[in-house]
Write a protein that holds these residues in place. Structure first.
Motif, short mmCIF file in Angstrom:
data_model
loop_
_atom_site.label_atom_id
_atom_site.label_comp_id
_atom_site.label_asym_id
_atom_site.label_seq_id
_atom_site.Cartn_x
_atom_site.Cartn_y
_atom_site.Cartn_z
N ALA A 1 -5.62 -0.45 6.80
CA ALA A 1 -5.28 0.25 5.56
C ALA A 1 -4.77 1.65 5.83
O ALA A 1 -3.83 2.13 5.20
N SER A 2 -5.40 2.31 6.79
CA SER A 2 -4.99 3.67 7.11
C SER A 2 -3.59 3.72 7.70
O SER A 2 -2.76 4.56 7.33
N TYR B 1 -14.49 -1.49 -0.58
CA TYR B 1 -14.13 -2.60 0.26
C TYR B 1 -15.35 -3.16 0.93
O TYR B 1 -15.48 -4.36 1.10
N ALA C 1 -1.36 1.58 7.19
CA ALA C 1 -0.47 1.24 6.09
C ALA C 1 -0.14 2.48 5.26
O ALA C 1 0.91 2.58 4.64
N MET D 1 0.85 -1.20 0.00
CA MET D 1 0.00 0.00 0.00
C MET D 1 0.88 1.24 0.00
O MET D 1 1.66 1.47 0.91
N LEU E 1 -10.01 8.66 4.07
CA LEU E 1 -10.24 7.44 3.33
C LEU E 1 -11.45 7.81 2.46
O LEU E 1 -12.47 8.25 2.98
N GLY F 1 -10.28 -0.88 7.52
CA GLY F 1 -10.00 0.54 7.32
C GLY F 1 -8.87 1.03 8.20
O GLY F 1 -8.02 1.82 7.77
N ALA G 1 -2.18 -5.90 5.23
CA ALA G 1 -2.57 -4.67 4.55
C ALA G 1 -2.55 -4.87 3.04
O ALA G 1 -3.41 -4.37 2.32
#
Lengths: 114, 114
Positions: B34-35, A17, B37, A1, A9, B31, B95
């Motif tokens: 991912a954030s 997602y 990351a 990523m 986001l 989320g 991730a």
DNA sequence: CGGGGTGGTTACCGTTTTGTGCCCACTTAC
DNA sequence: GTAAGTGGGCACAAAACGGTAACCACCCCG
């Protein structure tokens, strides 16, 4: 990523997602996809293959997965009711990711001290 | 996924996935991962970055992710409280999978007729 | 006919999970 | 002092989810 770090986001990202989160996210879903990927295609067969799942939940998942076009339902002409589910192309990719998730989980567990 | 079609989904398989299902499975978790990351490391920052998440849920997720060793918490010496979370190696792999899941979801949505 | 298989639905209830709001201690700026 | 930012906790209500069991229609076999 890649570290983009925009302010938020994006909604699109969250929703994109979310569509698959709804699948991977709820109990049994991943198991259902994985099972179909292994060639277990009929409802009754799935019910027996996945120990502990209930008729209700199985049907709920099958319907949801069908709605998302992750699997396809087909009735096979027969004197007896005969239904089969199979993965769509997206379903196969999803199954592959689920498999990787399982492997990662396994490796991770093995590497934990406790 | 190779079509093995053994009699049942093994307990190990179901549990292995379960450990990561507990993470990917619940709302907001993906989320959060991912954030982080993307370089959003501080709690307050995450709270602002992920629209709609509540303090409570964010903290719950951070704790769970930390327990699973998917992220690590570190307090940074400062006059002011300063905490940062970062991904562990497993977290980075996770991730990456989440990112693929998001992409797949996006592509899939785009390809749908409706 | 009854018993068993197919696929599927529904009502009900209990547990889990989310979300809301209020609270804490600490530090810095006004 | 007051306000605002840091990170975090708790009680409670609301909503989502899961499991049980009954029920449907259909078909086949004995």
């Amino acid at each position: 990523m890649t570290a983009r770090k925009t302010k938020y986001l994006s909604l699109a990202e969250r929703r994109a997602y979310h569509s698959l989160e709804d699948i991977v996210g709820c109990k049994w879903s991943a198991g259902v996809v994985a099972s179909i990927a292994r060639g277990v295609r009929r409802p009754g067969e799935l019910e027996r293959y996945i120990p502990g799942i209930s008729k209700k939940i199985l049907n709920e998942r099958l319907r949801k997965l069908t709605d998302y076009r992750v699997i396809e339902r087909q009735e096979i002409p027969d004197r007896v009711k005969h239904v089969e589910y199979r993965l769509t192309p997206t379903g196969e990719k999803l199954a592959h990711l689920i498999e990787q998730l399982q492997e990662l989980g396994q490796q991770h567990l093995d590497s934990l001290p406790g």
